[in-house]
Design a protein around this motif. Sequence first.
Motif, PDB file in Angstrom:
ATOM      1  N   ARG A   1       0.768  -1.099   0.007  1.00  0.00           N
ATOM      2  CA  ARG A   1      -0.144  -0.066  -0.141  1.00  0.00           C
ATOM      3  C   ARG A   1       0.811   1.191  -0.152  1.00  0.00           C
ATOM      4  O   ARG A   1       0.664   2.364  -0.697  1.00  0.00           O
ATOM      5  CB  ARG A   1      -0.872   0.111   1.401  1.00  0.00           C
ATOM      6  CG  ARG A   1      -1.761   1.232   1.118  1.00  0.00           C
ATOM      7  CD  ARG A   1      -2.734   1.367   2.592  1.00  0.00           C
ATOM      8  NE  ARG A   1      -3.509   0.109   2.557  1.00  0.00           N
ATOM      9  CZ  ARG A   1      -4.484  -0.463   1.949  1.00  0.00           C
ATOM     10  NH1 ARG A   1      -5.010   0.804   1.201  1.00  0.00           N
ATOM     11  NH2 ARG A   1      -5.263  -1.234   2.147  1.00  0.00           N
TER      12      ARG A   1
ATOM     13  N   LEU B   1       2.183   2.136  -3.416  1.00  0.00           N
ATOM     14  CA  LEU B   1       0.979   2.615  -4.285  1.00  0.00           C
ATOM     15  C   LEU B   1       0.552   4.103  -3.889  1.00  0.00           C
ATOM     16  O   LEU B   1       0.476   5.270  -4.524  1.00  0.00           O
ATOM     17  CB  LEU B   1      -0.224   1.632  -4.192  1.00  0.00           C
ATOM     18  CG  LEU B   1      -1.403   2.189  -4.801  1.00  0.00           C
ATOM     19  CD1 LEU B   1      -1.432   2.215  -6.493  1.00  0.00           C
ATOM     20  CD2 LEU B   1      -2.471   1.017  -4.788  1.00  0.00           C
ATOM     21  N   ASP B   2       0.422   4.423  -2.512  1.00  0.00           N
ATOM     22  CA  ASP B   2       0.231   5.650  -1.943  1.00  0.00           C
ATOM     23  C   ASP B   2       1.275   6.606  -2.391  1.00  0.00           C
ATOM     24  O   ASP B   2       1.021   7.607  -2.837  1.00  0.00           O
ATOM     25  CB  ASP B   2       0.245   5.540  -0.406  1.00  0.00           C
ATOM     26  CG  ASP B   2      -1.110   4.854   0.109  1.00  0.00           C
ATOM     27  OD1 ASP B   2      -1.884   4.591  -0.535  1.00  0.00           O
ATOM     28  OD2 ASP B   2      -1.024   4.553   1.511  1.00  0.00           O
TER      29      ASP B   2
ATOM     30  N   ILE C   1       3.293   6.599  -5.182  1.00  0.00           N
ATOM     31  CA  ILE C   1       3.174   6.896  -6.337  1.00  0.00           C
ATOM     32  C   ILE C   1       1.979   7.884  -6.817  1.00  0.00           C
ATOM     33  O   ILE C   1       2.043   8.915  -7.592  1.00  0.00           O
ATOM     34  CB  ILE C   1       2.863   5.781  -7.390  1.00  0.00           C
ATOM     35  CG1 ILE C   1       4.185   5.101  -7.373  1.00  0.00           C
ATOM     36  CG2 ILE C   1       2.612   6.209  -8.798  1.00  0.00           C
ATOM     37  CD1 ILE C   1       5.340   5.651  -7.884  1.00  0.00           C
ATOM     38  N   ALA C   2       0.608   7.556  -5.798  1.00  0.00           N
ATOM     39  CA  ALA C   2      -0.449   8.418  -6.047  1.00  0.00           C
ATOM     40  C   ALA C   2      -0.286   9.701  -5.665  1.00  0.00           C
ATOM     41  O   ALA C   2      -0.619  10.821  -6.368  1.00  0.00           O
ATOM     42  CB  ALA C   2      -1.566   7.672  -5.152  1.00  0.00           C
TER      43      ALA C   2
ATOM     44  N   SER D   1      -4.883  12.606  -3.604  1.00  0.00           N
ATOM     45  CA  SER D   1      -4.329  11.538  -2.532  1.00  0.00           C
ATOM     46  C   SER D   1      -5.167  12.230  -1.274  1.00  0.00           C
ATOM     47  O   SER D   1      -5.465  11.145  -0.407  1.00  0.00           O
ATOM     48  CB  SER D   1      -2.820  11.810  -2.431  1.00  0.00           C
ATOM     49  OG  SER D   1      -2.050  11.538  -3.632  1.00  0.00           O
TER      50      SER D   1
ATOM     51  N   ILE E   1      -4.875   9.287   1.868  1.00  0.00           N
ATOM     52  CA  ILE E   1      -3.545   8.937   1.818  1.00  0.00           C
ATOM     53  C   ILE E   1      -2.866  10.033   2.707  1.00  0.00           C
ATOM     54  O   ILE E   1      -3.151  11.219   2.638  1.00  0.00           O
ATOM     55  CB  ILE E   1      -2.979   9.092   0.556  1.00  0.00           C
ATOM     56  CG1 ILE E   1      -3.507   8.007  -0.329  1.00  0.00           C
ATOM     57  CG2 ILE E   1      -1.277   8.678   0.545  1.00  0.00           C
ATOM     58  CD1 ILE E   1      -3.188   7.905  -1.944  1.00  0.00           C
TER      59      ILE E   1
END
Lengths: 234, 333
Positions: free
Chosen positions: B195, B198-199, B201-202, B210, B215
């Motif tokens: 996670r 992914l967070d 990159i987001a 985000s 996030i």
Amino acid sequence: MTRLLSMRDFSFSYDAGSASGWMLSIPDFSLSDGEIAVISGDNMSGKSTLLSVLAGLRSIEDCGGQVVGSLGAALTQTDLAAMSVILSADDKMFPELSVRENIAISNRSIPFAGLQSSMDKAKALLDRAGIFDDAVLARPLGSLSSGGRALVKLARACVADCPVIIVDEISSFLDDARAKFFLDSCIRLVRDGHCLVIVSHSQRDRQILLNEKASASFHISRTANSSILSRTEA
Amino acid sequence: MTDFGRPSLGTIALTIWLLLCVVVPFAGGSLSMSLAQVWLANALPYFMLSLAAAVIISCGQIDISTGGIVSLAGMVIVASFNAFGGTALGGVVAHGLAFCIIILIYLIYGYAAKRGLSTFIVTLSLLLVVKGSSTLLQSCLQGVGEICRSSRIMSGGSAILPDWAVLDFVGDAWFSILAFGLTLAGFLAWRHRTRWGLDHIAVGMDVAASEFSRIPVKAIYTRAFLVAGGLVFLATFLRLHGPNDGGWSANTGWGDELLAIAIAVIGGTRISGGRFNPIGILAASLAVYISRDIITNDLGIPAEVASLVFGALLFVIVAFEMGGRSSRGSDGA
């Protein structure tokens, strides 16, 4: 029903005290599980501001009054963020990431490795919409239309599993059949114990939602430098 | 969670570049196992530094101080080692001290990012501070300069580790391959199976989205800088104990920050954030290091011209990569 939050004599303001300042007053507003709050209002009246306060996207430290939770304690911005998921009219997602990743990112409570069941749930929901192919989860979100992305937001809300679901004027992106599917899915979530706060200008949407037993209608009206949220007759 | 798409134009170009790096010396008869071993050992610290740059860039921040920090950290290790008489305890203290300094610097960067300050300006400021500190430390170690001329503690020291502290295995091919492999596997797993990845990159793609997705943006910044700090320490360690044979000077590492950013971008990191590709960075690290070596040694281009040729080559590759990206759109982060 359990009361999730309540606001009494609450106010939120921009540039308080200045000539260009504006204040949103909320004399009495509460949300319980299994309840729907349908909100309408004039343009620029503060609907999105109200939703962002409820979603924990704005600081409430300097607000007048408090947001009180189920145990009677004051809720913080962080508490509000943790208990809600917001489906914005603006995308506020990640077009370069896949649909799967966009959905996975919204579920903060389940370990990343254990997301498969959530994905199955999301896929089943998207399948029921009847417009996606089998590979939809692997496709970049940006390859979907506005309507397709609106349904992905719905899948994010299902997977997020937060008590409060906040929807900001989304069904306008959808055709009649998909709009009905969207609202029916929201109502199903409410019957499962979630609470829905929805801003909608559509008379059709409002009628469908207000036909539900535990629903209430609110309107935000604006004067020069202030707006007020009041309960209205359905 | 990620679905790998077809290779991009940039990936194909990078692969061809890497192949040329092997074919040209092979055709010229200079390719040998020992040369390959040297390439791997020397490219490894660049891989670490480029990963550090990419981790920070991919979450939407920037760090232009890595080279200066490498310089200071190496000098701190050598100076502390000497101050403790070259003992094993001195070695532990020296490395611990360098690690703490690096982490402190990266915590400052993380704090600046959390407060919304420009990390470009903050890292630029600290780049000057760490370069100055490294130079001062070297002059004190040698007992020269205005400040340290009369120093009795440092005078007579040398910027070199004792022989026993030079780790010969760092130059071995098996060690380099193992280090490349483990680092690559770790970062691939981080990016595509966690996670956090992914967070991360987001956040680099869209901070507002985000925050809508809950996030923890500020925590992502702090973690990114800490990971980068760890990688910069590893790069310093490997360089000092491996290719440099325990020798160090104040200007070691200077300018590497720009090379690391260039390698990160060539390896598929988008300069505006939101894209991180460890395989691409590995390939770019090898391609860039080997190219520099070939330009300087095999092609016999004078050092002063080599940098010019290499800069032009980088420019063409980055322009090609950017052009390829804009024409193909999204290829998954």
